[in-house]
Design a protein around this motif. Structure first.
Motif, PDB file in Angstrom:
ATOM      1  N   VAL A 126       1.722  58.177  21.681  1.00 64.02           N
ATOM      2  CA  VAL A 126       0.738  59.212  21.374  1.00 64.02           C
ATOM      3  C   VAL A 126      -0.009  59.691  22.527  1.00 64.02           C
ATOM      4  CG1 VAL A 126      -1.380  59.901  19.882  1.00 64.02           C
ATOM      5  CG2 VAL A 126       0.664  58.728  18.810  1.00 64.02           C
ATOM      6  N   ALA A 127      -0.676  58.615  23.418  1.00 59.99           N
ATOM      7  CA  ALA A 127      -1.408  58.961  24.223  1.00 59.99           C
ATOM      8  C   ALA A 127      -0.893  59.627  25.520  1.00 59.99           C
ATOM      9  CB  ALA A 127      -2.009  57.354  24.781  1.00 59.99           C
ATOM     10  N   ALA A 128       0.615  59.184  25.522  1.00 57.12           N
ATOM     11  CA  ALA A 128       1.435  59.678  26.600  1.00 57.12           C
ATOM     12  C   ALA A 128       1.452  61.352  26.504  1.00 57.12           C
ATOM     13  CB  ALA A 128       2.832  59.006  26.794  1.00 57.12           C
ATOM     14  N   PHE A 129       1.497  61.739  25.286  1.00 61.93           N
ATOM     15  CA  PHE A 129       1.584  63.395  25.051  1.00 61.93           C
ATOM     16  C   PHE A 129       0.196  63.868  24.975  1.00 61.93           C
ATOM     17  CE2 PHE A 129       5.810  61.739  23.556  1.00 61.93           C
ATOM     18  CZ  PHE A 129       6.731  62.792  24.077  1.00 61.93           C
ATOM     19  N   GLY A 153       1.440  65.717  35.259  1.00 56.70           N
ATOM     20  CA  GLY A 153       0.990  65.951  36.657  1.00 56.70           C
ATOM     21  C   GLY A 153      -0.850  65.853  36.244  1.00 56.70           C
ATOM     22  N   ASP A 154      -1.207  65.079  35.270  1.00 50.37           N
ATOM     23  CA  ASP A 154      -2.742  64.765  34.998  1.00 50.37           C
ATOM     24  C   ASP A 154      -2.632  63.245  35.075  1.00 50.37           C
ATOM     25  OD1 ASP A 154      -5.014  64.450  34.372  1.00 50.37           O
ATOM     26  OD2 ASP A 154      -4.671  65.303  32.147  1.00 50.37           O
ATOM     27  N   PRO A 155      -3.471  62.709  36.143  1.00 48.51           N
ATOM     28  CA  PRO A 155      -3.638  61.183  36.412  1.00 48.51           C
ATOM     29  C   PRO A 155      -4.368  60.782  34.931  1.00 48.51           C
ATOM     30  CG  PRO A 155      -5.052  62.402  37.716  1.00 48.51           C
ATOM     31  CD  PRO A 155      -4.402  63.592  37.032  1.00 48.51           C
ATOM     32  N   VAL A 156      -5.225  61.527  34.303  1.00 45.60           N
ATOM     33  CA  VAL A 156      -5.869  61.188  33.132  1.00 45.60           C
ATOM     34  C   VAL A 156      -4.940  60.460  32.279  1.00 45.60           C
ATOM     35  CG1 VAL A 156      -7.215  61.691  31.155  1.00 45.60           C
ATOM     36  CG2 VAL A 156      -7.972  62.629  33.497  1.00 45.60           C
ATOM     37  N   ARG A 157      -3.604  61.062  31.860  1.00 49.02           N
ATOM     38  CA  ARG A 157      -2.654  60.483  31.016  1.00 49.02           C
ATOM     39  C   ARG A 157      -2.500  58.916  31.523  1.00 49.02           C
ATOM     40  NH1 ARG A 157       0.648  64.549  28.647  1.00 49.02           N
ATOM     41  NH2 ARG A 157      -0.844  66.339  28.179  1.00 49.02           N
ATOM     42  N   PHE A 158      -2.212  58.774  32.483  1.00 46.26           N
ATOM     43  CA  PHE A 158      -2.072  57.197  33.059  1.00 46.26           C
ATOM     44  C   PHE A 158      -2.914  56.320  32.451  1.00 46.26           C
ATOM     45  CE2 PHE A 158      -2.254  53.629  36.229  1.00 46.26           C
ATOM     46  CZ  PHE A 158      -0.870  53.310  36.240  1.00 46.26           C
ATOM     47  N   ALA A 159      -4.383  56.707  32.813  1.00 49.81           N
ATOM     48  CA  ALA A 159      -5.466  55.878  32.214  1.00 49.81           C
ATOM     49  C   ALA A 159      -5.308  56.200  30.811  1.00 49.81           C
ATOM     50  CB  ALA A 159      -6.482  56.665  32.863  1.00 49.81           C
ATOM     51  N   GLU A 160      -5.032  57.233  29.960  1.00 47.68           N
ATOM     52  CA  GLU A 160      -4.944  56.926  28.192  1.00 47.68           C
ATOM     53  C   GLU A 160      -4.093  56.147  27.921  1.00 47.68           C
ATOM     54  OE1 GLU A 160      -6.842  61.619  27.803  1.00 47.68           O
ATOM     55  OE2 GLU A 160      -4.596  61.254  27.810  1.00 47.68           O
ATOM     56  N   ILE A 179       5.484  45.518  32.115  1.00 45.13           N
ATOM     57  CA  ILE A 179       6.132  46.482  32.954  1.00 45.13           C
ATOM     58  C   ILE A 179       6.553  47.825  32.116  1.00 45.13           C
ATOM     59  CG2 ILE A 179       8.538  46.661  33.837  1.00 45.13           C
ATOM     60  CD1 ILE A 179       8.276  43.653  34.310  1.00 45.13           C
ATOM     61  N   ALA A 180       6.893  47.537  31.035  1.00 48.15           N
ATOM     62  CA  ALA A 180       7.187  48.880  30.139  1.00 48.15           C
ATOM     63  C   ALA A 180       5.870  49.911  29.958  1.00 48.15           C
ATOM     64  CB  ALA A 180       7.526  48.475  28.646  1.00 48.15           C
ATOM     65  N   SER A 181       4.773  49.129  29.805  1.00 47.03           N
ATOM     66  CA  SER A 181       3.485  50.026  29.619  1.00 47.03           C
ATOM     67  C   SER A 181       3.252  50.926  30.890  1.00 47.03           C
ATOM     68  CB  SER A 181       2.325  49.025  29.324  1.00 47.03           C
ATOM     69  OG  SER A 181       2.506  48.273  28.206  1.00 47.03           O
ATOM     70  N   LEU A 182       3.231  49.980  32.171  1.00 48.19           N
ATOM     71  CA  LEU A 182       3.127  50.772  33.282  1.00 48.19           C
ATOM     72  C   LEU A 182       3.998  51.772  33.651  1.00 48.19           C
ATOM     73  CD1 LEU A 182       2.276  47.647  35.419  1.00 48.19           C
ATOM     74  CD2 LEU A 182       0.753  49.285  34.747  1.00 48.19           C
ATOM     75  N   VAL A 183       5.341  51.529  33.286  1.00 48.27           N
ATOM     76  CA  VAL A 183       6.318  52.543  33.729  1.00 48.27           C
ATOM     77  C   VAL A 183       6.269  53.840  32.630  1.00 48.27           C
ATOM     78  CG1 VAL A 183       8.800  53.178  33.121  1.00 48.27           C
ATOM     79  CG2 VAL A 183       8.270  50.916  34.293  1.00 48.27           C
ATOM     80  N   LEU A 184       5.844  53.492  31.304  1.00 48.37           N
ATOM     81  CA  LEU A 184       5.471  54.805  30.717  1.00 48.37           C
ATOM     82  C   LEU A 184       4.133  55.462  30.725  1.00 48.37           C
ATOM     83  CD1 LEU A 184       5.877  56.247  27.975  1.00 48.37           C
ATOM     84  CD2 LEU A 184       4.707  54.552  26.673  1.00 48.37           C
ATOM     85  N   ALA A 185       3.169  54.748  31.470  1.00 50.18           N
ATOM     86  CA  ALA A 185       1.986  55.522  31.963  1.00 50.18           C
ATOM     87  C   ALA A 185       2.480  56.223  33.121  1.00 50.18           C
ATOM     88  CB  ALA A 185       0.787  54.401  32.318  1.00 50.18           C
ATOM     89  N   GLY A 186       3.120  55.791  34.265  1.00 52.49           N
ATOM     90  CA  GLY A 186       3.482  56.352  35.268  1.00 52.49           C
ATOM     91  C   GLY A 186       4.356  57.712  34.803  1.00 52.49           C
ATOM     92  N   LEU A 187       5.122  57.536  33.797  1.00 55.67           N
ATOM     93  CA  LEU A 187       5.965  58.727  33.567  1.00 55.67           C
ATOM     94  C   LEU A 187       5.233  59.806  32.777  1.00 55.67           C
ATOM     95  CD1 LEU A 187       9.243  57.082  31.816  1.00 55.67           C
ATOM     96  CD2 LEU A 187       8.993  58.278  34.211  1.00 55.67           C
ATOM     97  N   ALA A 188       4.145  59.418  32.023  1.00 55.84           N
ATOM     98  CA  ALA A 188       2.932  60.537  31.574  1.00 55.84           C
ATOM     99  C   ALA A 188       2.529  60.959  32.546  1.00 55.84           C
ATOM    100  CB  ALA A 188       2.370  59.597  30.502  1.00 55.84           C
ATOM    101  N   TRP A 189       2.154  60.557  33.699  1.00 58.57           N
ATOM    102  CA  TRP A 189       1.325  61.298  34.722  1.00 58.57           C
ATOM    103  C   TRP A 189       2.315  62.160  35.506  1.00 58.57           C
ATOM    104  CZ3 TRP A 189      -1.310  57.899  39.183  1.00 58.57           C
ATOM    105  CH2 TRP A 189      -1.970  58.760  40.003  1.00 58.57           C
ATOM    106  N   PHE A 190       3.571  61.347  35.807  1.00 57.95           N
ATOM    107  CA  PHE A 190       4.560  62.306  36.426  1.00 57.95           C
ATOM    108  C   PHE A 190       4.794  63.743  35.843  1.00 57.95           C
ATOM    109  CE2 PHE A 190       8.861  63.604  37.282  1.00 57.95           C
ATOM    110  CZ  PHE A 190       8.979  63.731  38.788  1.00 57.95           C
ATOM    111  N   PHE A 191       5.316  63.634  34.352  1.00 58.39           N
ATOM    112  CA  PHE A 191       5.508  64.707  33.623  1.00 58.39           C
ATOM    113  C   PHE A 191       4.562  65.784  33.362  1.00 58.39           C
ATOM    114  CE2 PHE A 191       9.314  62.214  32.829  1.00 58.39           C
ATOM    115  CZ  PHE A 191      10.489  63.066  33.395  1.00 58.39           C
TER     116      PHE A 191
END
Length: 637
Positions: free
Chosen positions: A575-578, A255-262, A241-253
């Protein structure tokens, strides 16, 4: 080549992934980038779909897996065009099973070696004709004569009928020095014959023999799951759950869907799935190497946090081989009459003292006789109807139930008395002595150093004898003259978790009532070994403390491995989120994280840096004096 073919058949997805990756590289080299992307993406999505089907089946069976992260990572990397990263994730997902099998195989190496050495055939020997016939072990019968050739494994329990032999019992006791035996000595199945052939008479069927009992215990242990392993499964749910939330936040802030995948690429929590089971198998394997059979991972976990340790006396703190010091006859009976009658009655007893009485009579050349009826009263004594009349042997309080005027005598330190009545009259006492084990004081001290708040003795022996042994062992709390039900009652009043250490039939109820029962099973009771959670195959009390030291290290390594994997994955996700970790680099890095966690878990196979070695035992598998024990303080810290 044969091994490579076998591996390819066992892990076809790994082979297919490597094949697809090779084709993708060729297509890229030929400038066919679009074709390479379509091939990699189609293959990755196919694996994701197949994994999803298996995941749904697991959920329907009530097992919540965490493959959802891997599946989501594959789909997301394909969606954003990171198809090379998707192939690495597929390889990681499919190769995880191979990596787990390798790690678990190495961790359970000592356990599986015991199973693989199990004898399958025996050489039945006909003395009159000197004919040797190979038969399956299942067809070997009690009373058969077997030939055991040099370097062969003794297939069943028996007694030596040839002159002498040297046996390697390391698989049973952990002691590498050969054991010398002579005619009439007991042979244990699983021991390895030395440099010349021997003959033996079978005394137990294969299913009742020592080695098969160990094999059964090992099979039970290898299939168990420790609470900590199940806890690791529960860690996986919030991690997902934490991983999916962090990936979603990285995409949201961003604006790049690649961040979600990374982010998801480095979130695959293989350490949670693999590290803890590998550590537990490693701990049980290390214990087996020392002659300690732990029946399950849950036992290791409970043993690591024990607060109270309870010892039986005879055969546990002492060697359990009392010698006859003197016979004091009364009322006109002779010393030989008293000893012969006692030995005849003790034929029907399973108590460790019974063997000593019978042996003392044999050494004096006294004949024993059969009883028409006999009954044993656990921890109290035996009543037998013999040609001389009714013979009662046992404690004073027990004998006094059958005859009057049973005297009270003073038992000196280190000795014990056996009262004998013959045909309604008190006949005398047998004075026995049983020596404290050399390793008992160090074992008691080791338990205290590893966190046991109380170490005590509960025994059926007289208070004076129990106090003497307890003082020599370093124990201050003693419950003496306790029957089996009394031992259970005492255990219920103690701080948990409680370890009970014993060796006889009368200890079986207490072993079952304790949180962890440890049976001294090298020469002890089958009932005690079957009831206990841990069986010590070496005749060394120090191995009980070694078992606790191994359990503490195993838990320490398992928790370290779990949190190492979580910490590294969490750091990489941040690191990936940024945006500092490209998907392909993240996928490769996650493989390194998985490997690091698994290699750390394999540390449970060893004692660890700064830890002391196991207390030494001699060529007979007995503990010897040593200044320190096991991993004790080094691991407890």
């Amino acid at each position: 080549m044969e091994r490579l073919v076998k591996s390819a058949r066992r892990y076809p997805v790994v082979l297919a992934t490597l094949g697809v990756a090779a084709l993708v590289i060729v297509l890229l080299a030929l400038g066919q980038g679009q074709a390479a992307q379509w091939l990699a993406s189609a293959f990755a999505l196919g694996v994701a779909a197949w994994t999803t089907v298996g995941m749904v089946r697991d959920v329907l069976r009530g097992h919540w897996g965490i493959d959802i992260l891997a599946v989501t990572a594959i789909v997301s990397t394909v969606a954003v065009g990171e198809y090379l990263a998707s192939l690495v994730i597929v390889l990681m997902l499919s190769g995880g099973e191979a990596l787990e099998d390798y790690a678990a195989g190495r961790a359970r190496r000592e356990l599986t070696s015991l199973l693989s050495r199990s004898p399958q055939t025996g050489h039945r020997y006909t003395t009159s004709t000197a004919e040797v016939t190979d038969v399956p072990v299942s067809e070997i019968r009690i009373g058969d004569t077997l030939l055991v050739r040099p370097a062969e494994v003794v297939p069943v329990d028996g007694t030596l009928t040839s002159v002498d032999a040297a046996l390697d019992e390391s698989a049973l006791t952990g002691e590498s020095m050969p054991v010398q035996v002579t005619t009439g000595d007991r042979l244990l199945s699983g021991s390895v014959n030395g440099g010349r052939a021997l003959t033996m008479r079978v005394t137990a069927r294969v299913e009742d023999s020592q080695y098969q009992r160990i094999v059964a215990l090992v099979e039970e242990a290898s299939q168990s799951r420790a609470p900590l392993v199940r806890l690791a499964d529960r860690y996986a749910v919030p991690f997902t759950i934490a991983s999916l939330v962090l990936a979603g936040l990285a995409w949201f802030f961003s604006g790049d869907p690649v961040r979600f995948a990374e982010v998801l690429v480095v979130a695959t929590p293989c350490p949670l799935l693999i590290a803890a089971p590998v550590a537990f198998m490693g701990g049980m394997s290390r214990a087996a190497r020392a002659g300690i059979i732990v029946k399950g991972g849950g036992t290791l976990e409970k043993l690591s946090r024990v607060k109270t340790v309870v010892f039986d006396k005879t055969g546990t703190l002492t060697y359990g081989q009392p010698s006859l010091e003197a016979v004091h006859p009364e009322n006109g009976w002779s010393a030989d009459d008293v000893l012969a009658a006692a030995a005849s009655a003790e034929q029907y007893s399973t108590h460790v003292l019974a063997d000593s009485v019978r042996l003392a009579a044999a050494h004096r050349g006294l004949d024993t006789c059969e009883a028409s009826t006999a009954s044993e009263h656990a921890t109290n004594g035996v009543v037998a109807e013999l040609p001389v009349g009714t013979v009662v042997v046992g404690k004073r309080s027990f004998v006094a139930q059958f005859v009057d005027d049973v005297p009270t005598i003073t038992v000196t330190s280190g000795h014990l008395a056996i009262w004998v009545a013959i045909n309604g009259t008190f006949a005398g006492t047998l004075m026995m002595s049983d020596r404290l084990r050399d390793d008992a004081p160090a074992t008691v001290a080791a338990f205290r150093s590893m966190g046991a708040d109380e170490v005590m003795m509960v025994t059926g022996d007289l208070q004076a004898t129990a106090d003497s042994i307890a003082a020599a062992a370093g124990l201050t709390r003693v419950h003496a003259e306790a029957m089996p039900q009394d031992k259970v009652a005492v255990l219920r009043t103690l701080e948990r978790p409680v370890v009970m250490i014993g060796d006889g039939v009368n200890d079986a109820p207490a072993l079952a009532a304790a949180d962890v029962g440890i049976a001294m099973g090298a020469r002890g009771s089958t009932a005690a070994s079957e009831t206990a959670d841990v069986v010590i195959m070496a005749d060394a009390l120090s191995r009980t403390a070694d078992a606790m030291a191994i359990s503490q290290r195993t838990i320490k390594v398992a928790l370290e491995s779990i949190w190492l994997g979580i910490a590294l994955s969490a750091g990489l996700m941040l690191v990936a989120a940024f945006g500092f970790l490209p998907a392909i680099v993240g996928a490769a890095t996650q493989e390194v994280v998985d490997l690091a966690a698994i290699l750390n878990a394999l540390r449970a196979l060893s004692a660890g840096r700064g830890a002391r070695s196991l207390m030494p035992i001699d060529a007979q598998g007995r503990g010897v004096r040593a200044p320190a024990l096991s991993d004790s303080t080094a691991e407890a810290s």
